[in-house]
Design an enzyme around this catalytic site. Structure first.
Site, PDB file in Angstrom:
ATOM      1  N   ASN A  32       0.869  -1.191   0.000  1.00 36.81           N
ATOM      2  CA  ASN A  32       0.000   0.000   0.000  1.00 36.81           C
ATOM      3  C   ASN A  32       0.899   1.232   0.000  1.00 36.81           C
ATOM      4  O   ASN A  32       2.113   1.130   0.110  1.00 36.81           O
ATOM      5  CB  ASN A  32      -0.946  -0.015   1.215  1.00 36.81           C
ATOM      6  CG  ASN A  32      -0.182  -0.030   2.525  1.00 36.81           C
ATOM      7  OD1 ASN A  32       0.624   0.854   2.800  1.00 36.81           O
ATOM      8  ND2 ASN A  32      -0.386  -1.081   3.304  1.00 36.81           N
ATOM      9  N   VAL A  41      -0.279 -10.673   0.613  1.00 36.83           N
ATOM     10  CA  VAL A  41       1.103 -10.795   0.122  1.00 36.83           C
ATOM     11  C   VAL A  41       2.047  -9.961   0.995  1.00 36.83           C
ATOM     12  O   VAL A  41       3.112 -10.413   1.407  1.00 36.83           O
ATOM     13  CB  VAL A  41       1.191 -10.307  -1.343  1.00 36.83           C
ATOM     14  CG1 VAL A  41       2.626 -10.137  -1.787  1.00 36.83           C
ATOM     15  CG2 VAL A  41       0.451 -11.262  -2.272  1.00 36.83           C
ATOM     16  N   ASP A  42       1.621  -8.734   1.298  1.00 39.20           N
ATOM     17  CA  ASP A  42       2.442  -7.784   2.077  1.00 39.20           C
ATOM     18  C   ASP A  42       2.816  -8.408   3.423  1.00 39.20           C
ATOM     19  O   ASP A  42       3.988  -8.414   3.839  1.00 39.20           O
ATOM     20  CB  ASP A  42       1.621  -6.502   2.284  1.00 39.20           C
ATOM     21  CG  ASP A  42       2.467  -5.266   2.484  1.00 39.20           C
ATOM     22  OD1 ASP A  42       1.883  -4.172   2.591  1.00 39.20           O
ATOM     23  OD2 ASP A  42       3.706  -5.381   2.545  1.00 39.20           O
ATOM     24  N   TYR A 129      -7.739  -5.292  -2.530  1.00 38.71           N
ATOM     25  CA  TYR A 129      -8.068  -4.128  -3.382  1.00 38.71           C
ATOM     26  C   TYR A 129      -9.174  -4.422  -4.392  1.00 38.71           C
ATOM     27  O   TYR A 129      -9.545  -3.558  -5.180  1.00 38.71           O
ATOM     28  CB  TYR A 129      -6.809  -3.595  -4.064  1.00 38.71           C
ATOM     29  CG  TYR A 129      -5.946  -2.729  -3.146  1.00 38.71           C
ATOM     30  CD1 TYR A 129      -6.275  -2.556  -1.803  1.00 38.71           C
ATOM     31  CD2 TYR A 129      -4.824  -2.081  -3.620  1.00 38.71           C
ATOM     32  CE1 TYR A 129      -5.497  -1.765  -0.965  1.00 38.71           C
ATOM     33  CE2 TYR A 129      -4.031  -1.291  -2.797  1.00 38.71           C
ATOM     34  CZ  TYR A 129      -4.390  -1.136  -1.463  1.00 38.71           C
ATOM     35  OH  TYR A 129      -3.617  -0.347  -0.637  1.00 38.71           O
TER      36      TYR A 129
HETATM   37  N1  APR Z   1       1.669 -15.586  -2.266  1.00 38.08           N
HETATM   38  C1  APR Z   1       1.070 -15.333  -3.471  1.00 38.08           C
HETATM   39  N2  APR Z   1      -0.133 -14.752  -3.597  1.00 38.08           N
HETATM   40  C2  APR Z   1      -0.773 -14.409  -2.456  1.00 38.08           C
HETATM   41  C3  APR Z   1      -0.223 -14.625  -1.164  1.00 38.08           C
HETATM   42  C4  APR Z   1       1.054 -15.246  -1.101  1.00 38.08           C
HETATM   43  N3  APR Z   1       1.662 -15.499   0.071  1.00 38.08           N
HETATM   44  N4  APR Z   1      -1.110 -14.154  -0.229  1.00 38.08           N
HETATM   45  C5  APR Z   1      -2.163 -13.679  -0.905  1.00 38.08           C
HETATM   46  N5  APR Z   1      -1.983 -13.833  -2.239  1.00 38.08           N
HETATM   47  C6  APR Z   1      -2.865 -13.432  -3.342  1.00 38.08           C
HETATM   48  C7  APR Z   1      -4.286 -13.131  -2.980  1.00 38.08           C
HETATM   49  O1  APR Z   1      -5.064 -14.317  -3.018  1.00 38.08           O
HETATM   50  C8  APR Z   1      -4.681 -12.169  -4.111  1.00 38.08           C
HETATM   51  O2  APR Z   1      -5.076 -12.931  -5.247  1.00 38.08           O
HETATM   52  O3  APR Z   1      -2.332 -12.202  -3.845  1.00 38.08           O
HETATM   53  C9  APR Z   1      -3.378 -11.438  -4.449  1.00 38.08           C
HETATM   54  C10 APR Z   1      -3.291  -9.995  -3.947  1.00 38.08           C
HETATM   55  O4  APR Z   1      -3.950  -9.925  -2.703  1.00 38.08           O
HETATM   56  P1  APR Z   1      -3.499  -8.873  -1.540  1.00 38.08           P
HETATM   57  O5  APR Z   1      -2.274  -9.397  -0.889  1.00 38.08           O
HETATM   58  O6  APR Z   1      -4.702  -8.615  -0.721  1.00 38.08           O
HETATM   59  O7  APR Z   1      -3.053  -7.556  -2.326  1.00 38.08           O
HETATM   60  P2  APR Z   1      -3.947  -6.380  -2.950  1.00 38.08           P
HETATM   61  O8  APR Z   1      -5.273  -6.864  -3.413  1.00 38.08           O
HETATM   62  O9  APR Z   1      -3.014  -5.723  -3.939  1.00 38.08           O
HETATM   63  O10 APR Z   1      -4.209  -5.410  -1.707  1.00 38.08           O
HETATM   64  C11 APR Z   1      -3.114  -4.685  -1.178  1.00 38.08           C
HETATM   65  O11 APR Z   1      -3.586  -5.418   1.041  1.00 38.08           O
HETATM   66  O12 APR Z   1      -2.105  -6.562   2.380  1.00 38.08           O
HETATM   67  C12 APR Z   1      -2.607  -5.306   2.099  1.00 38.08           C
HETATM   68  O13 APR Z   1      -0.813  -3.828   2.645  1.00 38.08           O
HETATM   69  C13 APR Z   1      -1.550  -4.376   1.577  1.00 38.08           C
HETATM   70  O14 APR Z   1      -2.992  -2.493   1.761  1.00 38.08           O
HETATM   71  C14 APR Z   1      -2.402  -3.390   0.845  1.00 38.08           C
HETATM   72  C15 APR Z   1      -3.488  -4.257   0.218  1.00 38.08           C
END
Ligand code: APR
Length: 177
Positions: A32, A41-42, A129
Site C-alpha cells: 500500500n 502478500v504484504d 483491493y
Molecule cells: N503468495 C502469493 N499470492 C498471495 C499470497 C502469497 N503469500 N497471499 C495472498 N496472495 C494473493 C491473494 O489471493 C490475491 O489474489 O495475492 C493477491 C493480492 O492480494 P493482496 O495481498 O490482498 O493484495 P492487494 O489486493 O493488492 O491489496 C493490497 O492489502 O495486504 C494489504 O498492505 C496491503 O494495503 C495493501 C493491500
C-alpha cells in the site's frame, strides 16, 4: 492473449504457490502507499523477510499508486523485494486499468535497472483491493508481454497464483500452444 509465436511466451511462467518461496532475483510485493506492511502478500513477505525489511521500508517515505520501490530481500530467497502499489478497484472508471498496468511496468523497470534476470509477481490488486481477477490477469499478462517484447531483462517472469482458481484464470492468458 499473448501471441504464441513470440518468444515472450517462453519467458513467462505461471505457478500456483506462495510468493515468499520463489527462488528468483526479485519478488514483487502487493503493497500500500505507506509501504509499512499489511495483510495478504504484504504480510507474508514482511513475515518471511524479517524486521529489517520494515526498517528499510520506513526510510523510503511511501510509494504512490502505480509506482514501485526496491529494497533488499533480507531473509527471503529473493535478493530484492520490489514493492508496488496497485489501484483499489472502484468501478473501472477511475483509471484503475492504467494504474494497474503502471504498477507492473514500474516493477519491471526496477527489475531491469537492478539487473534482475528473474522476477515473480503476485496477482496485484486482486485481493484486498478488489480488482476483478479476470480483468486484472488480462492487464497483467499484456503489460508483461509488451515489456518483454522490448527488453532483455528480466529474462523470465513468473506469475505466482495463490489459488487453483487464480491459476486457471491466468492459464487462459498464457496458454502455450
Ligand atoms: N503468495 C502469493 N499470492 C498471495 C499470497 C502469497 N503469500 N497471499 C495472498 N496472495 C494473493 C491473494 O489471493 C490475491 O489474489 O495475492 C493477491 C493480492 O492480494 P493482496 O495481498 O490482498 O493484495 P492487494 O489486493 O493488492 O491489496 C493490497 O492489502 O495486504 C494489504 O498492505 C496491503 O494495503 C495493501 C493491500
Amino acid at each position: 492473449m499473448i501471441p504464441a509465436n513470440s518468444n515472450t511466451l517462453t519467458r513467462i511462467e505461471i505457478v500456483q504457490g506462495n510468493i515468499v518461496n520463489q527462488q528468483v532475483d526479485a519478488i514483487v510485493n502487493a503493497a500500500n502507499t505507506t509501504l509499512l506492511g499489511g495483510g495478504g502478500v504484504d504480510g507474508a513477505i514482511h513475515r518471511a523477510a524479517g524486521p529489517e525489511l520494515l526498517a528499510e521500508c520506513r526510510s523510503l517515505g511511501g510509494c504512490p499508486t502505480g509506482e514501485a520501490r526496491i529494497t533488499s530481500g533480507y531473509r527471503l530467497p529473493a535478493r530484492h523485494v520490489i514493492h508496488t502499489v496497485g489501484p483499489v478497484y472502484r468501478d473501472g472508471r477511475h483509471r484503475e486499468p492504467e494504474l494497474l498496468a503502471s504498477a507492473y511496468r514500474s516493477s519491471l523497470a526496477l527489475a531491469e535497472e537492478y539487473r534482475c534476470r528473474t522476477l515473480a509477481f503476485p496477482a496485484i490488486s486482486t485481493g484486498a483491493y478488489g480488482y476483478p481477477k479476470e480483468e486484472a490477469a488480462r492487464i497483467a499478462t499484456s503489460a508483461v508481454a509488451a515489456w518483454l517484447e522490448e527488453h532483455a531483462l528480466p529474462e523470465k517472469v513468473t506469475f505466482v497464483l495463490f489459488s487453483a482458481e487464480d491459476y486457471n484464470i491466468y492459464e487462459k492468458f498464457v496458454k502455450k500452444k
